[in-house]
Design a protein around this motif. Structure first.
Motif, mmCIF file in Angstrom:
data_model
loop_
_atom_site.group_PDB
_atom_site.id
_atom_site.type_symbol
_atom_site.label_atom_id
_atom_site.label_comp_id
_atom_site.label_asym_id
_atom_site.label_seq_id
_atom_site.Cartn_x
_atom_site.Cartn_y
_atom_site.Cartn_z
ATOM 1 N N LEU A 8 5.687 1.141 2.423
ATOM 2 C CA LEU A 8 4.582 1.618 1.719
ATOM 3 C C LEU A 8 3.813 0.565 0.856
ATOM 4 C CD1 LEU A 8 6.033 5.039 0.692
ATOM 5 C CD2 LEU A 8 4.304 4.758 2.422
ATOM 6 N N ALA A 9 4.473 -0.168 0.176
ATOM 7 C CA ALA A 9 4.004 -1.285 -0.717
ATOM 8 C C ALA A 9 3.248 -2.178 0.140
ATOM 9 C CB ALA A 9 5.088 -1.763 -1.394
ATOM 10 N N GLN A 10 3.714 -2.574 1.094
ATOM 11 C CA GLN A 10 3.025 -3.450 2.130
ATOM 12 C C GLN A 10 1.723 -2.971 2.510
ATOM 13 O OE1 GLN A 10 5.067 -4.925 5.556
ATOM 14 N NE2 GLN A 10 3.441 -6.422 6.156
ATOM 15 N N LEU A 11 1.730 -1.709 2.850
ATOM 16 C CA LEU A 11 0.648 -1.044 3.556
ATOM 17 C C LEU A 11 -0.363 -0.484 2.298
ATOM 18 C CD1 LEU A 11 -0.293 -0.086 6.349
ATOM 19 C CD2 LEU A 11 0.721 2.222 5.864
ATOM 20 N N ALA A 12 0.082 -0.388 1.300
ATOM 21 C CA ALA A 12 -0.873 -0.053 -0.018
ATOM 22 C C ALA A 12 -1.477 -1.279 -0.313
ATOM 23 C CB ALA A 12 -0.074 0.688 -0.916
ATOM 24 N N ASN A 13 -0.852 -2.489 -0.269
ATOM 25 C CA ASN A 13 -1.543 -3.410 -0.516
ATOM 26 C C ASN A 13 -2.456 -4.227 0.471
ATOM 27 O OD1 ASN A 13 -0.862 -4.716 -3.460
ATOM 28 N ND2 ASN A 13 1.190 -4.081 -2.531
ATOM 29 N N THR A 14 -2.743 -3.675 1.486
ATOM 30 C CA THR A 14 -3.650 -4.176 2.450
ATOM 31 C C THR A 14 -5.042 -4.017 1.856
ATOM 32 O OG1 THR A 14 -2.293 -2.829 4.481
ATOM 33 C CG2 THR A 14 -4.840 -3.530 4.680
#
Length: 278
Positions: A8-14
C-alpha cells in the motif's frame, strides 16, 4: 488477498503524474482497509488502517455519495451498519450532487463558518508544497470547526452507531477528519500519515474528474502551472508540515478539541474510549 502495508505504501507513493492501471488499483480498493461501496470511491474503515488503534466497523471515510447505487446503499446500511452521514462540502457542491436520502440513516450537514479558501498555488511551489498544505489545512480546521464538534459529539454520545464522513474527493477535508480521529484514538504519526496518503490510491477511479476539480478550484491554467503538481500530490512531508502548524497554532489536535471546540477532559476520555472499545 489484501495488500500488505508495504504494498500500500509503495502504491500510495506512486508519482501522481503516472496513472495507476485499473488492474493494479482495482483489487486494492476492494480490500481492507478500503471498502467497495458501489457509486462512490476512496471509502475506507479507519479501524482497519494499518496499525490503527481505532476499532473497526465504526468510523468510515469516503468521497461524495451522490452517485450511490442501490447496491451501494444496501452495503452502507447492511454490511457497514452506518447510521449517520456527515457531509463536509460547500453549499455549491451539495447543490450539484446532494447526498441521497437513505432509510435509517441520518444526514448531517453544517454550514462552514466561512467559505472554503481558494488554494494559492504560489504557496505550493517550494519543495513538495509543504507551506501550501499547512495553510490550506489550517483553514479547513477552522472553517469546519462546527462539523468537527458534531462528529465528536456523535462519538461521545453514540458509540454503537457507525458513521461515515465525506467531502467531494474524500481527500483533504475528510483527510483532516481522519487525522483528528486517529490522533484521539492514539495512532502513531506514521499510521496517520499513511492513512492520509491512501487517498492517492482511493481517488484513482475518478482521477480526471478530481484533477479538473482542482483546476477549477485554483484557476490553474494547466497541469504544468507552478505549484499545481504539488497540490494534487500527497507527500508525507506535507501532512507533517500541517501537523506542525497545527501544533504552533493550537497545541495539536487534542488541544484544538478542548481549547477551540470546548470539550472537557471528561469528554475527551469518553471519546477516546468509544473510539477504541465497543
Amino acid at each position: 488477498m489484501a495488500a500488505t502495508t508495504a504494498d500500500l505504501a509503495q502504491l500510495a507513493n506512486t508519482d501522481v503524474k503516472n496513472a495507476l492501471a485499473p488492474e493494479v488499483y482495482g483489487p486494492v480498493i476492494s480490500s481492507p482497509p478500503f471498502v467497495f461501496l458501489d457509486g462512490t470511491f476512496n471509502t475506507r474503515d479507519l479501524g482497519l488502517v494499518s496499525n490503527s488503534p481505532l476499532r473497526a466497523n465504526y468510523a468510515f471515510r469516503s468521497g461524495a455519495l451522490g452517485g450511490l447505487t442501490d447496491n451501494g446503499k444496501a452495503v452502507l446500511t447492511g454490511k457497514l451498519g452506518v447510521k449517520r452521514i456527515f457531509d463536509l462540502r460547500s453549499p455549491e457542491e451539495r447543490g450539484s450532487m446532494p447526498d441521497p436520502a437513505i432509510e435509517g440513516v441520518e444526514n448531517t450537514w453544517i454550514q462552514s463558518n466561512k467559505p472554503d479558501a481558494k488554494p494559492d498555488l504560489n504557496q505550493f511551489v517550494a519543495g513538495d508544497g509543504e507551506a501550501g498544505y499547512e495553510d490550506m489545512y489550517l483553514d479547513v480546521v477552522e472553517a469546519y470547526a462546527d462539523s468537527w464538534k458534531a462528529i465528536l459529539e456523535h462519538v461521545r454520545d453514540h458509540p454503537q452507531d457507525p458513521f461515515l464522513v465525506h467531502c467531494t474527493a474524500g481527500r483533504d477535508r475528510t483527510g483532516v477528519f481522519g487525522g483528528l480521529l486517529l490522533t484521539l484514538a492514539g495512532a502513531s504519526e506514521d499510521a496517520i500519515a499513511s492513512d492520509w496518503q491512501l487517498s492517492r490510491i482511493g481517488t484513482e477511479p475518478v482521477r480526471e474528474m478530481l484533477i479538473n476539480f482542482a483546476k477549477r478550484g485554483t484557476d490553474a491554467s494547466g497541469d504544468d502551472q507552478p505549484g499545481f503538481y504539488n497540490l494534487v500530490s500527497l507527500k508525507k512531508s506535507c501532512w507533517l508540515a500541517f501537523v506542525k502548524g497545527l501544533g504552533k497554532q493550537y497545541g495539536g489536535f487534542e488541544e484544538f478539541v478542548t481549547g477551540r471546540l470546548g470539550f472537557s477532559q471528561q469528554d475527551i476520555a469518553k471519546i477516546k474510549k468509544n473510539l477504541t472499545s465497543a
